[in-house]
Design a protein around this motif. Structure first.
Motif, short mmCIF file in Angstrom:
data_model
loop_
_atom_site.label_atom_id
_atom_site.label_comp_id
_atom_site.label_asym_id
_atom_site.label_seq_id
_atom_site.Cartn_x
_atom_site.Cartn_y
_atom_site.Cartn_z
N GLU A 94 0.59 -1.06 0.36
CA GLU A 94 0.19 0.31 -0.18
C GLU A 94 0.76 0.80 -0.06
OE1 GLU A 94 -3.11 0.34 -0.28
OE2 GLU A 94 -3.29 -2.30 -0.58
N TYR A 95 0.88 2.36 0.04
CA TYR A 95 0.54 3.49 -0.79
C TYR A 95 0.43 4.84 -0.35
CZ TYR A 95 4.65 1.07 -3.57
OH TYR A 95 5.71 0.45 -3.90
N MET A 96 1.31 5.47 0.10
CA MET A 96 0.63 6.38 0.30
C MET A 96 0.28 8.25 -0.29
SD MET A 96 2.08 9.54 3.22
CE MET A 96 0.63 10.81 4.28
N PHE A 97 -0.95 7.74 -0.38
CA PHE A 97 -1.01 8.79 -1.76
C PHE A 97 -1.12 8.16 -3.25
CE2 PHE A 97 1.08 12.18 0.43
CZ PHE A 97 -0.02 13.03 1.44
N GLY A 98 -1.09 7.01 -2.94
CA GLY A 98 -1.45 6.18 -4.19
C GLY A 98 -0.29 6.19 -4.20
N LYS A 99 -0.31 4.82 -5.91
CA LYS A 99 1.26 4.51 -6.05
C LYS A 99 2.11 5.26 -6.70
CE LYS A 99 0.54 -0.77 -7.00
NZ LYS A 99 0.62 -2.19 -7.28
N TRP A 100 1.83 6.45 -7.90
CA TRP A 100 1.99 6.99 -8.08
C TRP A 100 2.71 8.13 -7.43
CZ3 TRP A 100 1.67 12.10 -6.42
CH2 TRP A 100 1.17 12.55 -5.94
N SER A 101 2.94 7.97 -5.96
CA SER A 101 4.00 8.94 -5.10
C SER A 101 5.46 7.92 -4.92
CB SER A 101 2.95 9.16 -4.00
OG SER A 101 2.38 8.49 -3.28
N LYS A 102 5.32 7.20 -5.04
CA LYS A 102 6.60 6.04 -4.80
C LYS A 102 6.84 6.45 -2.53
CE LYS A 102 8.57 5.88 -8.74
NZ LYS A 102 9.58 6.26 -9.95
N LEU A 103 5.03 6.64 -2.14
CA LEU A 103 6.47 6.70 -0.62
C LEU A 103 4.92 5.61 -0.14
CD1 LEU A 103 5.17 10.51 -0.31
CD2 LEU A 103 6.59 9.56 -0.01
N ARG A 104 5.43 4.63 0.30
CA ARG A 104 5.41 3.47 1.03
C ARG A 104 4.59 3.02 2.39
NH1 ARG A 104 8.82 -2.09 -0.04
NH2 ARG A 104 7.84 -3.66 2.59
N ASN A 105 3.54 2.90 2.69
CA ASN A 105 3.01 2.96 3.77
C ASN A 105 3.85 1.76 4.86
OD1 ASN A 105 1.04 4.48 3.04
ND2 ASN A 105 -0.35 2.81 3.13
N GLU A 106 5.05 2.88 6.11
CA GLU A 106 5.67 2.57 6.92
C GLU A 106 5.16 1.26 7.57
OE1 GLU A 106 8.05 5.51 9.50
OE2 GLU A 106 5.62 5.98 9.46
N GLU A 107 6.14 0.32 7.32
CA GLU A 107 5.88 -1.22 8.87
C GLU A 107 5.86 -0.74 10.02
OE1 GLU A 107 7.02 -5.09 7.26
OE2 GLU A 107 7.25 -3.98 4.89
N CYS A 108 6.08 -1.75 11.00
CA CYS A 108 6.25 -1.27 12.39
C CYS A 108 7.85 -1.34 12.44
CB CYS A 108 5.75 -2.29 13.77
SG CYS A 108 4.17 -1.92 13.40
N ASP A 109 8.25 -1.26 13.61
CA ASP A 109 9.38 -1.27 13.45
C ASP A 109 9.24 -3.15 14.19
OD1 ASP A 109 12.15 -1.55 15.86
OD2 ASP A 109 12.65 0.12 15.44
N PRO A 110 10.88 -3.44 13.86
CA PRO A 110 11.37 -4.99 13.78
C PRO A 110 10.77 -5.58 15.48
CG PRO A 110 13.11 -3.94 12.49
CD PRO A 110 12.05 -2.95 13.19
N GLY A 111 11.14 -4.66 16.42
CA GLY A 111 10.98 -5.27 18.27
C GLY A 111 9.28 -5.02 17.79
N GLY A 112 8.29 -4.66 16.98
CA GLY A 112 7.11 -4.46 17.34
C GLY A 112 6.94 -2.51 17.29
#
Length: 973
Positions: A636-654
């Motif tokens: 999933e991307y913020m503002f759509g794929k054209w923005s290339k701003l991929r939504n953040e995942e959580c820190d590896p520790g959660g």
């Protein structure tokens, strides 16, 4: 010539140093200069000693020839003095010389602690100051008319010439309210005064009361006044009340409150002009006619006044309340109320009670944290992550496109152990406990507040506030009038059409600014998404990665979070400056009717702004980050794929550990910066502003000049203090499930906060105008709203941000061996994806892959989710375990909310808002007022009839031959 400088130590203020031993007896109020010669010689006149002596002797002769009432200030004396000075010295600046001489004489008769007019009898209730600039003719006219109108209503004024001030350019107008004015306005404002000593016995001694002895203050400080039954003052029945001395009957705080009420409503234009909007000291301060308006402190803060007529309550407050080493002592609330008024007193009462209640939350939170630390060895999932054969063999999918490489799970070993400190079973218990604690806090505060309302004569005050204390701005801006059905008087009102239009415009402005804040937060999130990949690429070969101790902690996530937090902090500070003014502007535009209504409206607006500003980032991390990520091949991307701003995942520790980190930084950083700013800024401003005064003899640095050089406690002074504490209250309740030590940090901060606030109020600020308030106002409703919202947010944090629910579902339903252990949980919680199916735009560049990665060996990677593996007929769609976990999360939220809310409502129902003994006292006081007033009227009628029936004797009846009229009536009652 004696000179004295300011202190250079911890007490260095604009006032003179207590460490220097200037002769206070010479400067004392009752100690007049022994001779004009001595005073003349102590001055800084550029005259030879023989000429000075001859001049002073001549002046003494001139003054002795005049009547006492004509001396010093009379034109005749001044004219003769000027002639003699001119004849003896030939100086061209003879008038300035004379005025300076007269200043020394007058100042020597005034102690630096004097709070009286030059006659030593009339008390200074208020001081106005102004600079008489050349181009201020309009201002001069305003002042002339305004001061004349003040004298018309009965106030007495005395002006200090600018040549008598230490800067040589400031005039001071001292104001005194005589008894008639005080009695009239005390009647208008329905100020409660004593009429009978309290005859209700106090409760019996509390068991084990000796344990609290180290925390107590002397009785005369805790209870500076006897306990009385009180009733609203009535000027026509003044002998009904316990008036021993009219000069001291109304305390200084009540006196300056009455005078400020007059100043706020007095016009500064002539009556024939007919412009009703031109009135009030506030407008005169805004347009520069006056530079300051303030009541006086009663002494220097570090020593008692030399004048026995001065109470020296400021000194007692500094000694017993403002000192940091008194942090473990109780607060002298009655003395605070007596000196500063009920409004400031109720704030410190609330802050002290809040701090006391935090002690219980801090103890339980610390126990929960210690529980997490002691159960370190039982943390099976962290052991699996750190195990080289388990976590070391699990290859994780890239966290960003192109610039992020594959990584092994055991790199999150440290953050996994840290997460366990806060993400354990004790966290759930603490979240439930805090939901109950906040209810107990609010309910017990209501009881405490009800007791203060009675003790401080604030019962039924709200009705008086609404009916009798309209804002001057409301009276002047509302030209329409209507009949008040209660008072049967014409009063100003705002038409409903105008009120609706102003409210709509205000609401639209608030929404616009909240949208602006949210837009800024979204911008910061976009920044995080944009720079994460850049940091991942740059820091891959960074020298910091080779450091043994800190190397594993310097990660792209940390770099992104720190820089984003700095940007967010700058945005918060900028927006704070802007929307504070916006909130005041739109509140003024609404034209609230009373001061209470004004403060409530401003409170709601400012809190909405601050709530969005401070909590937005925490809400994002807690409820949005890592929740809408997608999966490899379908991110999933913020503002759509054209923005290339991929939504953040959580820190590896959660995400929970990241929420904890953000909460610690924002909460502690705000508190530390706030305390430094509160203490340092006013001290520096006072030090700089008083740099000239520190070089003057202490004898000419008067009390009003010392107070004038202090900082003004503005309209938003107390408002900012409340806002700071309520924002802190939100941090320790809304997100406490992620950080059980938050109440402990808040407790430490508040212990310091009370003394810092007391110190700056006592030493760095002018004495505020006393004001009444029967409660903490709109803040009470805001606290109740936060309390309800905190139950919901903590339930969602435990369910969706913490890993508690997935672990419990696995242990009870999906443990392959049927054991009640977490063995195998890590492998179960990670889904599998085929690397060959990752789209080209998501694959890391070849040069980004680590040396250990081999595409022929590593054909799959893992990611945090519950989806079917590749090759399954429903590959990469959510499996049944995902839906089981979701059902468990929703069930937990519903159960926790219902349990906590039921307990909250039960506790609120069990604890009455008003203690039974307070209710009984209020009823008895009302009964006594009616009974005594009835008896008073009857006895007054009897005395009147007795006097009329006696043609020869009109004095007090012979059964009370030596008693005054008041004592006769009191005895009869």
């Amino acid at each position: 010539m004696h000179r004295i400088t300011g202190k250079t130590g911890g007490d260095s203020l604009i006032e003179m140093s207590p460490t220097y031993s200037f002769n206070d007896d010479i400067n004392g109020y009752h100690q007049h200069a022994s001779s004009s010669t001595g005073s003349f010689q102590q001055s800084s006149f550029p005259l030879p000693p023989d000429v000075c002596l001859e001049t002073c002797e001549s002046l003494n002769t001139s003054q002795a020839s005049l009547a006492p009432s004509d001396r010093s200030d009379s034109p005749q004396y001044e004219s003769q003095t000027l002639e003699r000075i001119n004849a003896l010295t030939g100086l061209s600046r003879k008038r300035a010389l004379f005025l300076k001489f007269r200043s020394r004489i007058d100042k020597q008769q005034h102690s630096k602690d004097s709070v009286f007019f030059r006659d030593g009898v009339r008390r200074i209730d208020f001081v106005l100051s102004y600079d008489d600039d050349k181009d201020g003719e309009r201002k001069q006219e305003r002042r002339k008319v305004y001061e004349a109108n003040l004298e018309k209503v009965g106030l007495e004024l005395e002006t200090e010439d600018k040549l008598e001030s230490e800067d040589g350019k400031t005039y001071f107008v001292k104001i005194h309210a005589p008894w008639e004015v005080l009695a009239t306005y005390a009647d208008v404002l329905k100020i409660k005064v004593p009429f009978k000593a309290n005859d209700i016995p106090e409760h019996s001694e509390i068991p084990m009361n000796w344990l609290t002895t180290p925390f107590r203050l002397p009785e005369d400080i805790m209870h500076p006044e006897p306990d009385y039954f009180t009733a609203p003052f009535n000027k026509s029945k003044s002998d009904f009340f316990l008036i021993d001395d009219k000069d001291t009957f109304f305390p200084p705080s009540t006196r300056n409150r009455i005078v400020y009420y007059i100043l706020s409503r007095c016009s500064y234009i002539k009556d024939e002009c007919g412009d009703k909007d031109k009135k009030g000291i506030k407008r005169l301060l805004n347009n520069g006619t006056y530079t300051a308006a303030f009541p006086l402190h009663d002494s220097r803060y570090w020593t008692k006044s030399k004048d026995a007529s001065c109470e020296s309550e400021r000194y007692n407050l500094y000694k017993y309340w403002a000192g940091f080493f008194s942090f473990f002592k109780e607060q002298p609330l009655n003395l605070i109320r007596k000196y500063y008024g009920e409004k400031i007193g109720i704030y410190f009462a609330w802050l002290g009670f809040y701090t006391e209640m935090l002690l219980f939350a801090a103890v339980v939170g610390t126990i929960c944290f210690v529980h997490g630390f002691l159960t370190y060895d039982d943390n099976q999932w962290s052991k699996d992550i750190c195990n080289d054969t388990i976590g070391g063999n699990i290859v994780m999918c890239p966290l960003c496109d192109k610039k992020c490489s594959y990584w092994k799970l055991n790199t999150t070993c440290n953050s996994s152990w840290q997460s366990h400190l806060f993400d354990n079973v004790g966290t759930v218990f603490f979240a439930i406990f805090m939901g109950i604690w906040v209810t107990l806090f609010l309910e017990f505060w209501k009881r405490r507040q009800a007791r203060l309302e009675y003790e401080w004569d604030l019962v039924d005050f709200e009705e008086e506030q609404q009916q009798l204390q309209l804002r001057p701005e409301y009276e002047t801006k509302c030209t329409d009038r209507k009949l008040n059905r209660i008072t049967q008087e014409m009063e100003p009102y705002l038409p409903i059409t105008s009120k609706c239009a102003r409210t709509c415009l205000s609401g639209a402005t608030v929404l616009l600014w909240i949208s602006l804040i949210i837009a800024c937060i979204i911008g910061v999130i976009a920044y995080r998404l944009a720079v994460y990949a850049a940091f991942a690429s740059i820091m891959k070969d960074s020298p910091t990665a080779q450091l043994d101790v800190v190397g594993p902690y310097i990660t792209p996530q940390l770099a992104t979070s720190v820089t984003a937090s700095c940007i967010n902090f700058v945005i918060i500070m900028i927006l704070n400056l802007m929307y504070e003014r916006v909130a005041v502007w739109i509140t003024d535009m609404e034209i609230p009717k009373t001061h209470l209504e004004y403060e409530n409206k401003l409170t709601v607006k400012m809190f909405l702004f601050q709530f969005v500003n401070y909590y937005s980032s925490c809400f994002y991390v807690a409820f949005f980050k890592g929740k809408f990520v997608g999966y490899p091949g379908n991110y999933e991307y913020m503002f759509g794929k054209w923005s290339k701003l991929r939504n953040e995942e959580c820190d590896p520790g959660g995400c929970l550990i990241e929420l904890t980190t953000q909460l610690v930084i924002v909460m502690t950083g705000k508190q530390v910066w706030g305390n430094i700013q509160e203490a340092l800024v006013p001290w520096l401003m006072n030090w700089w502003g008083s740099r000239k005064a520190r070089n003057h003899p202490e004898s000419i640095y008067s009390r009003w000049e010392q107070d004038h050089d202090l900082q003004s406690f503005g309209q938003l002074g107390l408002f900012d203090e409340y806002l700071e504490m309520v924002i802190q209250f939100g941090f320790i309740t809304l997100f406490v499930a992620s950080f059980p030590l938050a109440p402990l940090l808040a407790l430490i901060n508040n212990v310091i906060e009370i003394r810092v606030d007391a110190w700056k109020l006592t030493t760095q600020f002018r004495r505020p105008v006393a004001a009444k308030a029967h409660s903490i106002g709109a803040w009470e409703e805001i606290l109740s709203g936060i309390a309800v919202l905190s139950v919901v947010t903590n339930a969602f944090i435990v369910a969706f941000t913490s890993d508690m629910m997935p672990r419990l579902v696995y242990m009870y339903a999906y443990q392959p061996d049927g054991e009640m252990t977490m063995k195998g949980y890590i492998d179960n919680s990670l889904s599998v994806f085929n690397i060959s199916q990752i789209p080209l735009e998501n694959k890391p560049d070849a040069e980004e892959n680590p040396s250990w990665f081999n595409s022929s060996i590593h054909t799959t990677c893992r990611y945090r989710d519950y989806r079917y593996p590749p090759g399954h007929e429903k590959e990469y769609s959510h499996n049944m375990q995902f839906w089981h976990i979701l059902a468990a999360k929703l069930a937990f939220i519903i159960i926790m909310e219902h349990v906590v809310f039921m307990v909250k409502f039960f506790v609120a129902w069990m604890i009455p808002d008003v203690p039974s003994d307070v209710r009984a006292r209020v009823k008895r006081e009302r009964y006594l007022v009616q009974e005594f007033l009835h008896n008073y009227e009857v006895e007054k009628l009897k005395i009147q009839l007795s006097q009329n029936s006696s043609n020869e004797c009109t004095c007090t009846p012979m059964i009370y031959p030596s008693l005054s009229k008041h004592e006769v009536l009191s005895e009869c009652l």
